[in-house]
Write a protein that holds these residues in place. Structure first.
Motif, PDB file in Angstrom:
ATOM      1  N   HIS A   1       1.358  -1.212  -0.577  1.00  0.00           N
ATOM      2  CA  HIS A   1       0.054   0.112   0.086  1.00  0.00           C
ATOM      3  C   HIS A   1       1.066   1.094  -0.088  1.00  0.00           C
ATOM      4  N   ARG A   2       0.399   2.493  -0.028  1.00  0.00           N
ATOM      5  CA  ARG A   2       0.684   3.347  -0.849  1.00  0.00           C
ATOM      6  C   ARG A   2       2.187   4.081   0.689  1.00  0.00           C
ATOM      7  N   ASN A   3       3.152   4.024   0.408  1.00  0.00           N
ATOM      8  CA  ASN A   3       4.744   4.217   1.074  1.00  0.00           C
ATOM      9  C   ASN A   3       5.299   3.137   1.662  1.00  0.00           C
ATOM     10  N   SER A   4       4.093   1.825   1.588  1.00  0.00           N
ATOM     11  CA  SER A   4       4.981   0.499   2.139  1.00  0.00           C
ATOM     12  C   SER A   4       4.881  -0.362   0.809  1.00  0.00           C
ATOM     13  N   PRO A   5       5.894  -0.487  -0.405  1.00  0.00           N
ATOM     14  CA  PRO A   5       6.165  -1.118  -1.497  1.00  0.00           C
ATOM     15  C   PRO A   5       7.166  -2.409  -1.098  1.00  0.00           C
ATOM     16  N   PHE A   6       6.654  -3.433  -0.570  1.00  0.00           N
ATOM     17  CA  PHE A   6       6.900  -4.817   0.251  1.00  0.00           C
ATOM     18  C   PHE A   6       7.813  -5.447  -0.775  1.00  0.00           C
ATOM     19  N   ASP A   7       6.572  -5.280  -2.258  1.00  0.00           N
ATOM     20  CA  ASP A   7       7.957  -5.837  -3.406  1.00  0.00           C
ATOM     21  C   ASP A   7       9.159  -5.580  -3.365  1.00  0.00           C
ATOM     22  N   LEU A   8       9.459  -4.441  -3.086  1.00  0.00           N
ATOM     23  CA  LEU A   8      10.537  -3.546  -3.036  1.00  0.00           C
ATOM     24  C   LEU A   8      11.261  -3.827  -1.610  1.00  0.00           C
ATOM     25  N   TRP A   9      10.702  -4.259  -0.792  1.00  0.00           N
ATOM     26  CA  TRP A   9      11.380  -4.563   0.783  1.00  0.00           C
ATOM     27  C   TRP A   9      12.256  -6.335   0.719  1.00  0.00           C
ATOM     28  N   GLU A  10      10.991  -6.760   0.401  1.00  0.00           N
ATOM     29  CA  GLU A  10      11.458  -8.199  -0.283  1.00  0.00           C
ATOM     30  C   GLU A  10      12.554  -8.422  -0.972  1.00  0.00           C
ATOM     31  N   LYS A  11      12.709  -7.696  -2.491  1.00  0.00           N
ATOM     32  CA  LYS A  11      13.939  -8.276  -3.111  1.00  0.00           C
ATOM     33  C   LYS A  11      15.143  -7.217  -2.750  1.00  0.00           C
ATOM     34  N   TYR A  12      14.337  -6.211  -1.927  1.00  0.00           N
ATOM     35  CA  TYR A  12      16.264  -5.473  -2.111  1.00  0.00           C
ATOM     36  C   TYR A  12      16.744  -5.311  -0.481  1.00  0.00           C
ATOM     37  N   GLY A  13      15.638  -5.026   0.005  1.00  0.00           N
ATOM     38  CA  GLY A  13      16.117  -4.976   1.778  1.00  0.00           C
ATOM     39  C   GLY A  13      16.534  -4.419   2.608  1.00  0.00           C
ATOM     40  N   TYR A  14      16.221  -2.751   1.127  1.00  0.00           N
ATOM     41  CA  TYR A  14      15.930  -1.879   1.968  1.00  0.00           C
ATOM     42  C   TYR A  14      14.771  -1.415   1.107  1.00  0.00           C
ATOM     43  N   MET A  15      14.909   0.460   1.040  1.00  0.00           N
ATOM     44  CA  MET A  15      14.134   0.840  -0.249  1.00  0.00           C
ATOM     45  C   MET A  15      15.040   0.911  -0.672  1.00  0.00           C
ATOM     46  N   PRO A  16      15.536   1.156  -2.018  1.00  0.00           N
ATOM     47  CA  PRO A  16      16.074   1.921  -3.383  1.00  0.00           C
ATOM     48  C   PRO A  16      15.538   3.741  -3.538  1.00  0.00           C
ATOM     49  N   SER A  17      16.218   4.303  -3.222  1.00  0.00           N
ATOM     50  CA  SER A  17      16.037   6.068  -3.372  1.00  0.00           C
ATOM     51  C   SER A  17      16.025   6.293  -4.733  1.00  0.00           C
ATOM     52  N   ASN A  18      16.130   6.019  -5.581  1.00  0.00           N
ATOM     53  CA  ASN A  18      15.672   6.003  -6.964  1.00  0.00           C
ATOM     54  C   ASN A  18      13.779   4.952  -7.796  1.00  0.00           C
ATOM     55  N   LEU A  19      13.397   4.564  -7.110  1.00  0.00           N
ATOM     56  CA  LEU A  19      11.667   3.341  -6.519  1.00  0.00           C
ATOM     57  C   LEU A  19      11.477   4.085  -5.693  1.00  0.00           C
ATOM     58  N   GLN A  20      11.778   4.396  -4.273  1.00  0.00           N
ATOM     59  CA  GLN A  20      10.805   5.513  -3.080  1.00  0.00           C
ATOM     60  C   GLN A  20      11.511   5.882  -2.493  1.00  0.00           C
ATOM     61  N   PRO A  21      10.120   6.952  -2.580  1.00  0.00           N
ATOM     62  CA  PRO A  21      10.973   8.859  -2.114  1.00  0.00           C
ATOM     63  C   PRO A  21      10.603   8.612  -0.528  1.00  0.00           C
ATOM     64  N   GLN A  22      11.325   9.424   0.758  1.00  0.00           N
ATOM     65  CA  GLN A  22      12.055   8.849   1.785  1.00  0.00           C
ATOM     66  C   GLN A  22      11.769   7.511   2.351  1.00  0.00           C
ATOM     67  N   SER A  23      12.767   7.284   0.996  1.00  0.00           N
ATOM     68  CA  SER A  23      13.580   6.205   1.320  1.00  0.00           C
ATOM     69  C   SER A  23      14.312   5.895   2.812  1.00  0.00           C
ATOM     70  N   VAL A  24      15.192   6.112   2.882  1.00  0.00           N
ATOM     71  CA  VAL A  24      16.246   6.161   4.285  1.00  0.00           C
ATOM     72  C   VAL A  24      14.985   5.947   5.898  1.00  0.00           C
ATOM     73  N   SER A  25      13.835   7.111   6.034  1.00  0.00           N
ATOM     74  CA  SER A  25      13.015   6.879   6.925  1.00  0.00           C
ATOM     75  C   SER A  25      11.965   5.216   6.625  1.00  0.00           C
ATOM     76  N   ILE A  26      11.805   5.352   5.321  1.00  0.00           N
ATOM     77  CA  ILE A  26      10.902   3.988   5.112  1.00  0.00           C
ATOM     78  C   ILE A  26      11.356   3.011   5.813  1.00  0.00           C
ATOM     79  N   THR A  27      12.440   2.382   5.690  1.00  0.00           N
ATOM     80  CA  THR A  27      13.439   2.044   5.449  1.00  0.00           C
ATOM     81  C   THR A  27      13.402   1.850   7.069  1.00  0.00           C
ATOM     82  N   LEU A  28      14.220   2.297   7.489  1.00  0.00           N
ATOM     83  CA  LEU A  28      14.433   2.657   9.310  1.00  0.00           C
ATOM     84  C   LEU A  28      12.905   2.358   9.878  1.00  0.00           C
ATOM     85  N   GLU A  29      12.008   2.408   9.523  1.00  0.00           N
ATOM     86  CA  GLU A  29      10.087   3.171   9.859  1.00  0.00           C
ATOM     87  C   GLU A  29      10.088   1.278   9.895  1.00  0.00           C
ATOM     88  N   MET A  30       9.695   0.687   8.333  1.00  0.00           N
ATOM     89  CA  MET A  30       9.576  -0.310   8.410  1.00  0.00           C
ATOM     90  C   MET A  30      10.562  -1.812   9.575  1.00  0.00           C
TER      91      MET A  30
END
Length: 749
Positions: free
Chosen positions: A454-483
């Motif tokens: 869902h919005r700001n929770s792209p779990f496909d990226l989460w499972e694939k990369y193990g982090y939020m790539p900043s070129n694919l997801q805004p607020q990437s560092v914050s989302i990584t830490l909070e998720m």
């Protein structure tokens, strides 16, 4: 005989302890003003309400309520445009502001009613507020307005000057202004996001109506029933510039009515009940809560509800400190808000009418990115039955919506902020074993909310990369830490409930925070989908650093560096151990921002620590894990004394539905929910020599610090029921068993 005498003395002591009126220490004006530097603004309001009620009855100081302050009341302004029945407390976004009433003494013409400005000046010498009661004298027309509230109704009492015209304007077009693309133009006039509304004259003393309005909550329906203590002789109703004379029903988008009363009496009372469901709900709410025409009785009922809520904690201190404390406790109980009617009906996320079980209530207004940190742990501790109701409402939300709420308003998700922080709320409820929830249903809601994209929770990226790539997801560092934090909460609950495979999976995901730590610069930093650290990177910057998509949410790299509450030991290891960690943490509290650096959500600075925004709130307690608890004690005291006061500018930033207040409540008692999704607290430094929590199970938990003074802020030792605490950890279970936590304080660490 001795035993009976002892019991009698104990009961008398208990009565004496509660004999003090806690409401007298509440100043509803704290947080309503920005100081001269612009640094302190709580965006709170002083209007009438009861704990967790649907109604927040307060005047507006803007003709078009905008973003600052979002609640519509501004202590720095002196003009009132109307008294509306719903408000948000301390938020950074604006909405609600429903069903405006305004008493006037000049004859209202069609042109004036179409224009919609009936404002009057006011001054603070002719204004006052206590919990459940607000009054003000309008300067030009001389009307004294007094208001109180029940759970579903606003109570107005007007005292008109002698021999003048007596009219009340009912305005369904007043609301919040959310930008030039968020209103309509009807017959050349600007109107808010009203899609449709209706006013209906039921009889000569009763008016009903509704409106459907868009906004932050997307689409809201608000129904009302208003009864007046005297009949109105004339009725002028208009839709914008279109008049329908004295018609009985009018439909449109810019509805206003002017009701005229004879002036044989000076006083006029109005009772207005609201419902988010339908007319029938407004009528039932009215019938249940508006039986009397005794305004003093409503004011007393509201007072008594607040006194019961505030007396859950007793503190001993001077009047200023008690005012800050109890006003904070008051602010934590304005929201969330009950959304179900007295018959239990509510509107779910599918806009279907549902009914709660008998005796249960459905709640909304969950500012979860803020309140998961301390406000919800506070409810969990002092009002576990209400905390259970909150959990059940969130689970019901998930069952119809697919995932838990992000920022729930009027029963809908507005998706404000990142992460899904209903998860730690449910986690703490399960781990602390609060009663009245279905743990497996709550866990299912947590798990599915951590897997369904869902919005700001792209779990496909989460499972694939193990982090939020900043070129694919805004607020990437914050989302990584909070998720990663949320995943720890899911894993811990899965472990406790026996879901072994789930626990392993989510514990692994909870370590994803490590994948965005750039050891070469010592910061969590943006990284692309190829594993490359993105440059340029400035840890002081609040902006996008030159590439598309800001990597942080309402903060910079310094403020987000510390958000690993689920694994502080792991965070310390990233800096090579405690020595390197403390060096970096010390720099965080001493490094000033670069010239020109500013973010409107960051305020209340100690170095890069920004108490005016929530990501920093746990940071002072990190020294506990690095072997320097004295520094935690020092900083907690500094934050307490520097960023809280008993003035109208009493907060370092938006109170955010009570989170800023909840930090103070915990930190002044001497402990804080560092990991909000767990079942424990970190020991800090108490502010009061004595605090007593009256637990819902009938037991009491007493915190003693007899040597505490302005200088004696350091903890030399702490004992629980006579036994030393050496790990600076206190569990909720230990508190719920009752007992005494005793601090030995010193002016030296």
């Amino acid at each position: 005989m001795k035993k009976i005498l002892f019991i009698a003395i104990s009961l008398m002591a208990s009565v004496a302890l509660h004999a003090e009126d806690h409401t007298k220490f509440v100043n509803p004006f704290i947080g309503t003003q920005t100081d001269e530097t612009g640094a302190l603004s709580g965006s709170t309001f002083p209007g009438a309400c009861v704990p967790l009620g649907l109604i927040q009855l307060c005047p507006e100081h803007e003709q078009y309520v905008t973003w600052d302050p979002c609640c519509g009341y501004d202590y720095n302004k002196n003009r009132i445009y109307g008294f509306t029945h719903t408000h948000l407390s301390g938020t950074g976004c604006t909405d609600l502001i429903d069903i405006s009433l305004m008493p006037v003494t000049e004859p209202i013409t069609k042109e004036q009613l179409a224009k919609g400005d009936f404002s009057q000046t006011m001054n603070h010498e002719d204004e006052g507020a206590t919990p459940g009661y607000y009054w003000v004298k309008l300067q030009e027309n001389g009307v004294k307005v007094e208001t109180s509230a029940t759970e579903h109704a606003g109570i107005h009492y007007y005292t008109f000057p002698q021999n003048g015209k007596q009219q009340v304007v009912v305005d369904l077009d007043r609301s919040t202004y959310r930008g030039d693309d968020a209103y309509y133009v009807v017959e050349g006039q600007r109107t808010y996001q009203v899609l449709m509304s209706q006013l209906r004259v039921v009889d000569d003393h009763t008016l009903e109506g509704y409106r459907v309005i868009t906004g932050w909550a997307k689409v809201r329906k608000v129904y009302f029933r208003a009864e007046f203590s005297r009949p109105f002789a004339e009725t002028l109703m208009m839709d914008g510039k279109r008049s329908v004379g004295d018609g009985k029903v009018i439909n449109g988008k810019m509805l206003r009515a002017a009701l005229s009363f004879d002036n044989k009496k000076q006083d006029l009372m109005v009772k207005v009940a609201l419902s988010a469901v339908d007319y029938d709900g407004a009528r039932k709410n009215f019938a249940a809560e508006c039986k009397s025409w005794d305004f003093a009785a409503y004011r007393q009922m509201a007072h008594d509800k607040w006194e019961k809520a505030l007396s859950k904690i007793d503190v001993e201190g001077n009047d200023v400190d008690k005012t800050i404390f109890y006003t904070g406790l008051y602010h934590t109980m304005i929201q969330p808000n009950v959304m179900s009617d007295v018959d239990g009906r509510y509107i779910d996320t599918n806009f279907e009418t549902k009914r709660m079980p008998a005796g249960k209530k459905y709640y909304s207004t969950f500012s979860l990115w803020d309140t998961f940190r301390a406000a919800h742990p506070l409810y969990n501790l002092i009002s576990p039955s209400i905390a259970a109701d909150f959990v059940n409402a969130m689970v019901l939300h998930q069952q119809t919506y697919g995932y838990l709420p992000i920022w729930d308003l009027w029963g809908q998700d507005n998706y404000c902020m990142i992460g899904n922080h209903a998860i730690p709320v449910l986690s703490r409820a399960i781990l602390t074993d609060i009663q009245g929830i279905d743990k497996e249903a709550a866990y299912k809601a947590m798990k599915e909310s951590s897997m369904i994209i869902h919005r700001n929770s792209p779990f496909d990226l989460w499972e694939k990369y193990g982090y939020m790539p900043s070129n694919l997801q805004p607020q990437s560092v914050s989302i990584t830490l909070e998720m990663a934090f949320n995943d720890w909460c899911v894993a811990r609950v899965a472990e406790v409930l026996g879901h072994k495979e789930d626990a392993e999976h989510f514990y692994k995901r909870a370590q994803n925070y490590r994948n965005m730590f750039d050891a070469s610069i010592g910061f969590f930093a943006p990284k692309d989908d190829k594993g490359n650290w993105m440059r340029p990177f400035d840890p002081l910057s609040y902006s996008s650093n030159g590439f598309d998509g800001e990597p942080f949410t309402e903060g910079n790299a310094w403020q987000y560096m510390w958000f690993v509450p689920q694994d502080p030991e792991g965070l310390i290891s990233l800096f090579g151990g405690k020595k390197g960690f403390i060096e970096k943490l010390n720099e965080n509290f001493t490094l000033e921002a670069m010239p020109g650096e500013h973010n409107e959500n960051a305020s209340g600075f100690i170095g890069q620590y920004a108490h005016g925004n929530e990501p920093s709130h746990h940071t002072t307690y990190l020294y506990n894990f690095a072997g320097q608890p004295w520094r935690t004690q020092e900083l907690v005291n500094e934050v307490r004394t520097k960023f809280y006061n008993d003035k109208a500018y009493g907060y370092a930033g938006n109170d955010d539905c009570g989170q800023m207040s909840a930090w103070y409540i915990f930190s002044s008692m001497g402990f804080y929910p560092f990991n909000a999704g767990a079942d424990d607290f970190q020991i800090g430094s108490p502010h009061f020599q004595k605090s007593v929590i009256h637990l819902e199970n009938g037991k009491t938990f007493t915190i003693l610090a007899p040597r505490k003074s302005d200088k004696a802020i350091y903890v030399k030792s702490v004992k629980l029921n006579g036994k030393p605490i050496t790990d600076l950890r206190l569990t909720q279970q230990q508190i719920m068993e009752g007992g005494t936590l005793e601090f030995v304080m010193s002016p030296r660490h």
